[in-house]
Design a protein around this motif. Structure first.
Motif, PDB file in Angstrom:
ATOM      1  N   PRO A 127       6.308 -23.589 -65.045  1.00  0.00           N
ATOM      2  CA  PRO A 127       7.818 -23.688 -64.996  1.00  0.00           C
ATOM      3  C   PRO A 127       8.187 -24.801 -65.812  1.00  0.00           C
ATOM      4  CG  PRO A 127       7.299 -22.920 -62.931  1.00  0.00           C
ATOM      5  CD  PRO A 127       5.944 -23.398 -63.686  1.00  0.00           C
ATOM      6  N   ALA A 128       9.278 -24.994 -66.569  1.00  0.00           N
ATOM      7  CA  ALA A 128       9.812 -26.063 -67.217  1.00  0.00           C
ATOM      8  C   ALA A 128      10.436 -26.788 -66.502  1.00  0.00           C
ATOM      9  CB  ALA A 128      10.796 -25.491 -68.419  1.00  0.00           C
ATOM     10  N   PRO A 129      10.369 -28.247 -66.785  1.00  0.00           N
ATOM     11  CA  PRO A 129      11.209 -29.199 -65.771  1.00  0.00           C
ATOM     12  C   PRO A 129      12.605 -29.040 -65.881  1.00  0.00           C
ATOM     13  CG  PRO A 129      10.534 -30.107 -67.863  1.00  0.00           C
ATOM     14  CD  PRO A 129       9.735 -28.975 -67.970  1.00  0.00           C
ATOM     15  N   ALA A 130      13.395 -29.527 -64.964  1.00  0.00           N
ATOM     16  CA  ALA A 130      14.734 -29.305 -64.588  1.00  0.00           C
ATOM     17  C   ALA A 130      15.636 -29.886 -65.911  1.00  0.00           C
ATOM     18  CB  ALA A 130      15.117 -30.108 -63.371  1.00  0.00           C
ATOM     19  N   LEU A 131      16.843 -29.425 -66.037  1.00  0.00           N
ATOM     20  CA  LEU A 131      17.553 -29.615 -67.247  1.00  0.00           C
ATOM     21  C   LEU A 131      17.901 -31.369 -67.299  1.00  0.00           C
ATOM     22  CD1 LEU A 131      19.326 -28.871 -69.548  1.00  0.00           C
ATOM     23  CD2 LEU A 131      21.238 -28.411 -67.823  1.00  0.00           C
ATOM     24  N   ALA A 132      17.722 -31.930 -68.250  1.00  0.00           N
ATOM     25  CA  ALA A 132      17.867 -33.310 -68.501  1.00  0.00           C
ATOM     26  C   ALA A 132      19.316 -33.604 -68.273  1.00  0.00           C
ATOM     27  CB  ALA A 132      17.481 -33.894 -69.872  1.00  0.00           C
ATOM     28  N   ALA A 133      19.405 -35.068 -67.715  1.00  0.00           N
ATOM     29  CA  ALA A 133      20.709 -35.389 -67.291  1.00  0.00           C
ATOM     30  C   ALA A 133      21.948 -35.360 -68.393  1.00  0.00           C
ATOM     31  CB  ALA A 133      20.556 -36.771 -66.582  1.00  0.00           C
ATOM     32  N   ASN A 134      21.362 -35.485 -69.658  1.00  0.00           N
ATOM     33  CA  ASN A 134      22.480 -35.369 -70.972  1.00  0.00           C
ATOM     34  C   ASN A 134      22.547 -34.252 -71.344  1.00  0.00           C
ATOM     35  OD1 ASN A 134      19.583 -35.218 -71.815  1.00  0.00           O
ATOM     36  ND2 ASN A 134      20.066 -36.295 -73.708  1.00  0.00           N
ATOM     37  N   VAL A 135      22.102 -33.187 -70.713  1.00  0.00           N
ATOM     38  CA  VAL A 135      22.360 -32.088 -71.160  1.00  0.00           C
ATOM     39  C   VAL A 135      23.585 -31.229 -70.760  1.00  0.00           C
ATOM     40  CG1 VAL A 135      21.880 -29.409 -71.530  1.00  0.00           C
ATOM     41  CG2 VAL A 135      20.004 -31.372 -71.975  1.00  0.00           C
ATOM     42  N   ILE A 136      24.539 -30.805 -71.511  1.00  0.00           N
ATOM     43  CA  ILE A 136      25.863 -30.305 -70.701  1.00  0.00           C
ATOM     44  C   ILE A 136      25.856 -28.959 -70.506  1.00  0.00           C
ATOM     45  CG2 ILE A 136      28.370 -30.108 -71.081  1.00  0.00           C
ATOM     46  CD1 ILE A 136      28.352 -32.590 -72.943  1.00  0.00           C
ATOM     47  N   PRO A 137      25.755 -28.373 -69.450  1.00  0.00           N
ATOM     48  CA  PRO A 137      25.785 -26.913 -69.167  1.00  0.00           C
ATOM     49  C   PRO A 137      26.530 -26.128 -69.800  1.00  0.00           C
ATOM     50  CG  PRO A 137      25.723 -28.169 -66.951  1.00  0.00           C
ATOM     51  CD  PRO A 137      26.139 -29.172 -68.255  1.00  0.00           C
ATOM     52  N   ALA A 153      15.715 -22.549 -68.902  1.00  0.00           N
ATOM     53  CA  ALA A 153      14.898 -23.715 -68.839  1.00  0.00           C
ATOM     54  C   ALA A 153      13.704 -23.822 -69.595  1.00  0.00           C
ATOM     55  CB  ALA A 153      14.686 -23.907 -67.344  1.00  0.00           C
ATOM     56  N   GLY A 154      13.072 -22.639 -69.568  1.00  0.00           N
ATOM     57  CA  GLY A 154      11.708 -22.910 -70.359  1.00  0.00           C
ATOM     58  C   GLY A 154      11.966 -22.696 -71.933  1.00  0.00           C
ATOM     59  N   LEU A 155      12.924 -21.811 -72.435  1.00  0.00           N
ATOM     60  CA  LEU A 155      13.511 -22.266 -73.857  1.00  0.00           C
ATOM     61  C   LEU A 155      13.935 -23.470 -74.218  1.00  0.00           C
ATOM     62  CD1 LEU A 155      15.312 -18.608 -73.968  1.00  0.00           C
ATOM     63  CD2 LEU A 155      13.199 -19.230 -75.199  1.00  0.00           C
ATOM     64  N   ARG A 156      14.888 -23.850 -73.248  1.00  0.00           N
ATOM     65  CA  ARG A 156      15.251 -25.150 -73.880  1.00  0.00           C
ATOM     66  C   ARG A 156      14.092 -26.356 -73.845  1.00  0.00           C
ATOM     67  NH1 ARG A 156      18.148 -25.640 -69.560  1.00  0.00           N
ATOM     68  NH2 ARG A 156      19.813 -24.400 -70.194  1.00  0.00           N
ATOM     69  N   ASP A 157      13.372 -26.398 -72.696  1.00  0.00           N
ATOM     70  CA  ASP A 157      12.236 -27.350 -72.906  1.00  0.00           C
ATOM     71  C   ASP A 157      11.301 -27.160 -73.985  1.00  0.00           C
ATOM     72  OD1 ASP A 157      10.678 -29.481 -71.608  1.00  0.00           O
ATOM     73  OD2 ASP A 157       9.076 -27.887 -71.193  1.00  0.00           O
TER      74      ASP A 157
END
Length: 344
Positions: free
Chosen positions: A20-30, A208-212
């Protein structure tokens, strides 16, 4: 029949799927539509220009191919640009390129290939680049278009090469943006997996996986808010009611990409070719399956670009040193200035 097929395939789930991909980075706006789900033909996701549909028969079944046909907004130059999207992209992801080309006087034709996005997802289809090229050519014929400049990105670059080899008299110029298939992954040691295993992997696709993956591969380790809609577009397809059919077609397409490299045919391209390459790209299909010592040698785009340029008879290479797999999305202004300046 499809239900029983998918049930059987689910039993063969590929155990070596990526972690599984890591959690969404802090600088990413949902994204406010992060939980949206779309139909199997991307129903519910809006495109930047009106979508039309070309209906035809292929391999014994009725299919529909979605496309945008955008007329020049600037002084018409009499030329048509055919834009071919990549594997994790759609016609909509060409939005800034459509505007730039239309403003420059081009008619811009942007299809979604069968198996992708807003086009049909057949239960059974033999995917080849020849078949996709034939489908695209039939669309152009239906619109009375007999001369095009082809602009293909990623997997669309592979299709653009195949299209240009099949219809050389109808392609004025071929432009390729970080095309994949410039190396034969299976010959370089990437293990082969079955369509069933590709399918099991595709069932696990999520935002999450796509984003990473896109952050690390497409955008040179960076992320911006304007990339997020394209993640949600794909994730919404895989959250939707047709997600199993979407995953099945995606598996068939990955098998096509892996087994049909175009690198061996580059010397046969006789039209002018433009290579636009983001040097920080490291895309290679199935790279995560390869041994570490092999993985590190795959997707080396500065090397691949120059090797390809040496094989193509009439070529111009433009490199973007700081960008990855999608320079047209990372810096649309610089990319389109280079593209328009190099189009003949």
């Amino acid at each position: 029949m499809l239900r029983s097929l998918f049930t059987a395939l689910s039993v063969t789930a590929f155990l070596a799927a990526p972690a599984p991909a890591p959690a969404l980075a802090a600088n990413v706006i949902p994204d406010p539509h992060a939980n949206a789900s779309y139909g199997a033909e991307l129903e519910g996701f809006d495109y930047p220009y009106p979508v039309q549909r070309y209906r035809f028969s292929s391999q014994g079944q009725a299919l529909q191919m979605a496309y945008m046909d955008v007329q020049p907004s600037g002084k018409a130059n009499g030329r048509t640009m055919l834009l071919l999207h990549g594997k994790n992209f759609c016609g909509a992801t060409w939005d800034s390129s459509i505007k730039a080309l239309s403003d420059a006087g081009y008619r811009v034709l942007v299809p979604d290939q069968i198996g992708f996005c807003k086009s049909s997802k057949p239960e059974h289809y033999q995917y080849t680049f020849q078949q996709l090229a034939n489908n695209t050519h039939a669309l152009l014929q239906s619109l009375g278009i007999d001369q095009v400049t082809v602009l293909g990105h990623s997997t669309g670059g592979m299709l653009g090469i195949r299209y240009s080899l099949m219809y050389p008299q109808e392609v004025q110029q071929l432009a390729l943006v970080n095309p994949i298939g410039l190396e034969d992954w299976k010959a370089k040691g990437v293990p082969s997996i079955t369509v069933d295993q590709w399918y099991a992997r595709e069932l696990k696709v999520n935002a999450a996986g796509l984003r990473d993956y896109e952050r690390n591969t497409y955008y040179a380790g960076q992320w911006r808010e304007d990339y997020e809609p394209w993640v949600q577009m794909l994730a919404g397809l895989n959250r939707g009611p047709g997600h199993r059919l979407v995953a099945w077609n995606s598996a068939l397409l990955y098998d096509m990409i892996y087994t049909q490299p175009v690198v061996y045919e580059l010397p046969q391209l006789k039209m002018p070719v433009l290579l636009l390459i983001g040097d920080k790209d490291n895309t290679a299909i199935g790279k995560d399956l390869a041994a570490p010592e092999i993985r590190s040698q795959l997707g080396n785009y500065p090397v691949l670009a120059h090797e390809a340029a040496r094989q193509i008879p009439h070529v111009k290479l433009i490199e973007f040193p700081d960008y990855g797999h999608a320079p047209q999305m990372q810096d649309p202004t610089a990319f389109h200035k280079a593209l328009l300046g190099a189009l003949q």
